[in-house]
Design a protein around this motif. Structure first.
Motif, PDB file in Angstrom:
ATOM      1  N   GLN A  59       0.840  -1.193   0.000  1.00 46.45           N
ATOM      2  CA  GLN A  59       0.000   0.000   0.000  1.00 46.45           C
ATOM      3  C   GLN A  59       0.877   1.245   0.000  1.00 46.45           C
ATOM      4  OE1 GLN A  59      -3.586   0.165   0.196  1.00 46.45           O
ATOM      5  NE2 GLN A  59      -3.358  -1.984  -0.369  1.00 46.45           N
ATOM      6  N   LYS A  60       0.368   2.337  -0.555  1.00 49.93           N
ATOM      7  CA  LYS A  60       1.101   3.606  -0.497  1.00 49.93           C
ATOM      8  C   LYS A  60       1.157   4.137   0.923  1.00 49.93           C
ATOM      9  CE  LYS A  60       0.340   5.322  -5.146  1.00 49.93           C
ATOM     10  NZ  LYS A  60      -0.202   6.415  -5.962  1.00 49.93           N
ATOM     11  N   SER A  61       0.107   3.878   1.682  1.00 43.01           N
ATOM     12  CA  SER A  61       0.005   4.430   3.026  1.00 43.01           C
ATOM     13  C   SER A  61       0.784   3.597   4.048  1.00 43.01           C
ATOM     14  CB  SER A  61      -1.461   4.501   3.453  1.00 43.01           C
ATOM     15  OG  SER A  61      -1.558   4.884   4.811  1.00 43.01           O
ATOM     16  N   ARG A  62       1.838   4.172   4.575  1.00 46.17           N
ATOM     17  CA  ARG A  62       2.612   3.511   5.620  1.00 46.17           C
ATOM     18  C   ARG A  62       1.743   3.287   6.866  1.00 46.17           C
ATOM     19  NH1 ARG A  62       8.610   4.170   7.524  1.00 46.17           N
ATOM     20  NH2 ARG A  62       8.447   3.243   9.588  1.00 46.17           N
ATOM     21  N   LYS A  63       0.912   4.280   7.206  1.00 44.60           N
ATOM     22  CA  LYS A  63       0.036   4.149   8.372  1.00 44.60           C
ATOM     23  C   LYS A  63      -0.884   2.942   8.246  1.00 44.60           C
ATOM     24  CE  LYS A  63      -2.139   8.081   8.956  1.00 44.60           C
ATOM     25  NZ  LYS A  63      -2.828   9.282   9.493  1.00 44.60           N
ATOM     26  N   LEU A  64      -1.397   2.701   7.057  1.00 45.18           N
ATOM     27  CA  LEU A  64      -2.284   1.551   6.845  1.00 45.18           C
ATOM     28  C   LEU A  64      -1.535   0.243   7.074  1.00 45.18           C
ATOM     29  CD1 LEU A  64      -5.006   0.366   6.072  1.00 45.18           C
ATOM     30  CD2 LEU A  64      -4.349   0.606   3.660  1.00 45.18           C
ATOM     31  N   ILE A  65      -0.330   0.126   6.542  1.00 50.78           N
ATOM     32  CA  ILE A  65       0.474  -1.089   6.745  1.00 50.78           C
ATOM     33  C   ILE A  65       0.805  -1.270   8.224  1.00 50.78           C
ATOM     34  CG2 ILE A  65       2.725  -2.171   6.282  1.00 50.78           C
ATOM     35  CD1 ILE A  65       0.749  -2.520   3.981  1.00 50.78           C
ATOM     36  N   GLU A  66       1.137  -0.183   8.920  1.00 55.65           N
ATOM     37  CA  GLU A  66       1.420  -0.283  10.354  1.00 55.65           C
ATOM     38  C   GLU A  66       0.196  -0.794  11.127  1.00 55.65           C
ATOM     39  OE1 GLU A  66       2.753   3.718  11.116  1.00 55.65           O
ATOM     40  OE2 GLU A  66       4.858   3.203  10.687  1.00 55.65           O
ATOM     41  N   SER A  67      -0.991  -0.316  10.754  1.00 57.79           N
ATOM     42  CA  SER A  67      -2.213  -0.770  11.422  1.00 57.79           C
ATOM     43  C   SER A  67      -2.521  -2.221  11.083  1.00 57.79           C
ATOM     44  CB  SER A  67      -3.393   0.126  11.032  1.00 57.79           C
ATOM     45  OG  SER A  67      -3.220   1.412  11.582  1.00 57.79           O
ATOM     46  N   ILE A  68      -2.287  -2.622   9.837  1.00 56.06           N
ATOM     47  CA  ILE A  68      -2.465  -4.018   9.446  1.00 56.06           C
ATOM     48  C   ILE A  68      -1.552  -4.901  10.297  1.00 56.06           C
ATOM     49  CG2 ILE A  68      -2.065  -5.701   7.593  1.00 56.06           C
ATOM     50  CD1 ILE A  68      -2.917  -3.423   5.626  1.00 56.06           C
ATOM     51  N   CYS A  69      -0.313  -4.475  10.477  1.00 59.10           N
ATOM     52  CA  CYS A  69       0.645  -5.247  11.284  1.00 59.10           C
ATOM     53  C   CYS A  69       0.170  -5.391  12.724  1.00 59.10           C
ATOM     54  CB  CYS A  69       2.023  -4.593  11.235  1.00 59.10           C
ATOM     55  SG  CYS A  69       2.840  -4.750   9.631  1.00 59.10           S
ATOM     56  N   LYS A  70      -0.379  -4.328  13.296  1.00 54.78           N
ATOM     57  CA  LYS A  70      -0.890  -4.405  14.672  1.00 54.78           C
ATOM     58  C   LYS A  70      -2.016  -5.426  14.776  1.00 54.78           C
ATOM     59  CE  LYS A  70       0.267   0.309  15.998  1.00 54.78           C
ATOM     60  NZ  LYS A  70      -0.269   1.662  16.235  1.00 54.78           N
ATOM     61  N   ILE A  71      -2.913  -5.422  13.796  1.00 52.60           N
ATOM     62  CA  ILE A  71      -4.018  -6.387  13.811  1.00 52.60           C
ATOM     63  C   ILE A  71      -3.490  -7.806  13.645  1.00 52.60           C
ATOM     64  CG2 ILE A  71      -6.056  -7.203  12.551  1.00 52.60           C
ATOM     65  CD1 ILE A  71      -6.672  -4.234  11.935  1.00 52.60           C
ATOM     66  N   LEU A  72      -2.586  -8.004  12.689  1.00 50.74           N
ATOM     67  CA  LEU A  72      -2.020  -9.339  12.469  1.00 50.74           C
ATOM     68  C   LEU A  72      -1.323  -9.847  13.723  1.00 50.74           C
ATOM     69  CD1 LEU A  72      -0.596  -8.965   8.851  1.00 50.74           C
ATOM     70  CD2 LEU A  72      -2.637 -10.237   9.549  1.00 50.74           C
ATOM     71  N   GLU A  73      -0.584  -8.974  14.392  1.00 47.00           N
ATOM     72  CA  GLU A  73       0.089  -9.357  15.630  1.00 47.00           C
ATOM     73  C   GLU A  73      -0.937  -9.721  16.698  1.00 47.00           C
ATOM     74  OE1 GLU A  73       3.787  -7.686  18.258  1.00 47.00           O
ATOM     75  OE2 GLU A  73       2.416  -6.208  17.415  1.00 47.00           O
ATOM     76  N   ASN A  74      -1.998  -8.934  16.798  1.00 51.31           N
ATOM     77  CA  ASN A  74      -3.044  -9.154  17.786  1.00 51.31           C
ATOM     78  C   ASN A  74      -3.767 -10.480  17.597  1.00 51.31           C
ATOM     79  OD1 ASN A  74      -6.236  -8.553  18.383  1.00 51.31           O
ATOM     80  ND2 ASN A  74      -4.877  -7.720  19.961  1.00 51.31           N
ATOM     81  N   ILE A  75      -3.941 -10.918  16.339  1.00 50.92           N
ATOM     82  CA  ILE A  75      -4.657 -12.179  16.111  1.00 50.92           C
ATOM     83  C   ILE A  75      -3.719 -13.372  15.931  1.00 50.92           C
ATOM     84  CG2 ILE A  75      -6.781 -11.099  15.285  1.00 50.92           C
ATOM     85  CD1 ILE A  75      -5.949 -11.687  12.430  1.00 50.92           C
ATOM     86  N   GLY A  76      -2.409 -13.152  16.138  1.00 49.82           N
ATOM     87  CA  GLY A  76      -1.487 -14.270  16.223  1.00 49.82           C
ATOM     88  C   GLY A  76      -0.673 -14.607  14.994  1.00 49.82           C
ATOM     89  N   PHE A  77      -0.669 -13.749  13.971  1.00 55.42           N
ATOM     90  CA  PHE A  77       0.145 -14.026  12.789  1.00 55.42           C
ATOM     91  C   PHE A  77       1.586 -13.596  13.003  1.00 55.42           C
ATOM     92  CE2 PHE A  77      -3.814 -14.177  10.284  1.00 55.42           C
ATOM     93  CZ  PHE A  77      -3.518 -15.250   9.467  1.00 55.42           C
TER      94      PHE A  77
END
Length: 186
Positions: free
Chosen positions: A112-130
């Motif tokens: 994605q162009k948006s770094r903020k979006l990727i950072e938020s995706i990473c937080k969710i992935l970490e939260n659900i165990g990926f």
């Protein structure tokens, strides 16, 4: 007209997706019978909606107007576990891809162009165990020679493909189902 919503895709690989999913979803959700057209001399289809009430509704619900270079996931999605998981499914389904490292190790990624979006995706992935790997502000040049800067997250390994709830991911290049992956829901 000062308001319109445009959704573009590939005329080669996205036509079936528009016909069988996107147009019925718009009809069911908003009561709008939408149509798309093929751009001249391009392999692009575009669905353009000019409905002020829909536009205003999307703005009220924090959809950004213009380029999506600095977008993030709305708090209403972040705060709701089911919406978070559904959002990740939908985003990877539409914008993600899957490849096979050395022919047998799955690698799911999204850029994605948006770094903020990727950072938020990473937080969710970490939260659900990926387990995942992220790169930020990387410059890439595509086959046509177009240069872009964006951030990317990679989910690799068979261990990330085991667990409870199934997510079907599509190859962005041809929109055919390449794998059924599983998301841990804890």
């Amino acid at each position: 007209v000062d308001y319109y919503i445009s959704i573009t895709g590939s005329s080669i690989v996205d036509k079936e997706y528009y016909d069988n999913f996107l147009l019925p979803l718009i009809k069911k959700t908003f009561g709008i019978s939408a149509k798309y057209y093929k751009r001249k001399n391009q392999n692009t289809i575009e669905l353009m909606l000019r409905y002020k009430q829909l536009f205003d509704f999307l703005i009220e619900n924090k959809l950004n107007v213009g380029p999506k270079n600095n977008i993030d996931i709305p708090n209403s999605i972040i705060k709701n576990k089911n919406l978070k998981i559904a959002f990740i499914r939908g985003l990877f389904d539409t914008d993600g891809s899957i490849s096979w490292k050395r022919g047998k190790y799955p690698v799911i990624s999204i850029k994605q162009k948006s770094r903020k979006l990727i950072e938020s995706i990473c937080k969710i992935l970490e939260n659900i165990g990926f387990k995942f790997y992220a790169e930020y502000d990387i410059k890439t040049i595509d086959k046509r020679g177009f240069e872009s800067i964006g951030s990317r997250v990679y989910i690799s390994g068979k261990e990330n493909l085991n667990d409870v709830d199934s997510i079907t991911l599509y190859n962005a290049a041809d929109r055919t189902c390449k794998s059924t992956c599983t998301t841990p829901i804890r």
